[in-house]
Enzyme design. Sequence first.
Site, PDB file in Angstrom:
ATOM      1  N   GLN A 142      -6.908   1.116   5.572  1.00  8.59           N
ATOM      2  CA  GLN A 142      -6.658  -0.861   5.707  1.00  8.59           C
ATOM      3  C   GLN A 142      -5.713  -0.624   6.838  1.00  8.59           C
ATOM      4  O   GLN A 142      -5.379  -1.838   7.797  1.00  8.59           O
ATOM      5  CB  GLN A 142      -6.284  -1.182   4.253  1.00  8.59           C
ATOM      6  N   CYS A 148      -6.282  -4.843   1.051  1.00  8.78           N
ATOM      7  CA  CYS A 148      -6.538  -3.368   0.259  1.00  8.78           C
ATOM      8  C   CYS A 148      -6.810  -4.489  -0.995  1.00  8.78           C
ATOM      9  O   CYS A 148      -7.856  -3.305  -1.669  1.00  8.78           O
ATOM     10  CB  CYS A 148      -4.963  -3.500  -0.192  1.00  8.78           C
ATOM     11  N   HIS A 290      -0.480  -4.831  -4.847  1.00  5.83           N
ATOM     12  CA  HIS A 290      -1.163  -3.193  -4.639  1.00  5.83           C
ATOM     13  C   HIS A 290      -2.474  -3.402  -5.019  1.00  5.83           C
ATOM     14  O   HIS A 290      -2.486  -3.351  -6.002  1.00  5.83           O
ATOM     15  CB  HIS A 290      -0.072  -1.741  -4.211  1.00  5.83           C
ATOM     16  N   ASN A 310      -7.202   5.452  -3.322  1.00  2.00           N
ATOM     17  CA  ASN A 310      -6.581   4.053  -2.503  1.00  2.00           C
ATOM     18  C   ASN A 310      -6.845   4.278  -1.140  1.00  2.00           C
ATOM     19  O   ASN A 310      -8.106   4.314  -0.844  1.00  2.00           O
ATOM     20  CB  ASN A 310      -5.207   5.033  -2.421  1.00  2.00           C
TER      21      ASN A 310
END
Length: 342
Positions: A142, A148, A290, A310
Amino acid sequence: MIRAALFIPLFALAAAASLSLDSQWESFKVSDSYSCFFVLQTKYGKSYESNVEETYRRSVFAQKMELIKAHNERANNGEFTYRKGINKFSDLTTEEFKAKYLGFKATARRIAPFIYKVNKTVKAPTLVDWRTKGIVSEVKEQQECGACWAFSAIAAIEAANAQKTGKLVVLSEQNVLDCSWKYGDQGCGGGYMDDAFLYVKDNNGVDTEKSYPYISGDGQDYHTCRYNESNKGASIASFVDIPEGDEEALLSAVSEHVVAVAIDVGPLHDYEAGILNTNECSSDPKDLSHAVAVVGYGSENGIPFWIVRNSWGQDFGESGYFRLYRGSNMCGIANLASYPIV
């Protein structure tokens, strides 16, 4: 003479410590080129515009080194199940990191069309890893954008679409960033996966990444929707929420789907490897900051964990992934979880 004899080895130790820090700093910061403004290019794509800036960043780095060293010594003694390490965030303060690389925002949970219910007659497998089934795309990045939530939502849509069609199509986070503003999302300013799902549902599609590439991490955030139906890569029919805080339901759901979740980031930015089990993050829903995607679960040496994808690049953690302790709603992972239906 005695004082002098003592001073020499102490000075040598201090010099050795300084040398170690210098070596670590130079390894972290590769000087590829210079300009008349003394700009240093680093291997992580950052730059320092002056000697003053570099001196400050080096001091932040030095503090991180000490904290990482202390943590890993305790990990070596069995006090922790994960290790910390130097990474591309190691010259940023915690406040700077949070301002640049997070972005989950949910002022009020949107009521999903469906709420997940555990089928208690079916026992979930002891190990699930959707990466081995060809439905999870490569880890993306990102960059310096609070996107996110879009990466989390798109990862779940890509997986659901691949399960349904048998073909993994890489989809566009930028499409969702640009086009879901009226649903409450705010581009790089943050957003919520359920809002992204609703946009894709109502829009009857999301474009491929190839046709609508990611640009926001490069400092560009157009906010102009450029969706083109002819470039559509997938669509969804609806989405499902997991009951808040219910890890049993999350386990059951992950045994069937890749699931978008939100967490309190805690010490994650210093994570290197292992099972993140910490009291440095909160499980309170209001602290979620997140968004990530759960792609499986398992256990190691009797310690249960989630496998989490992630969006900080493949050079973060365990090839872009991290493992999070499973069984105590660690970092609030089961508080706001959902997945799309294709």
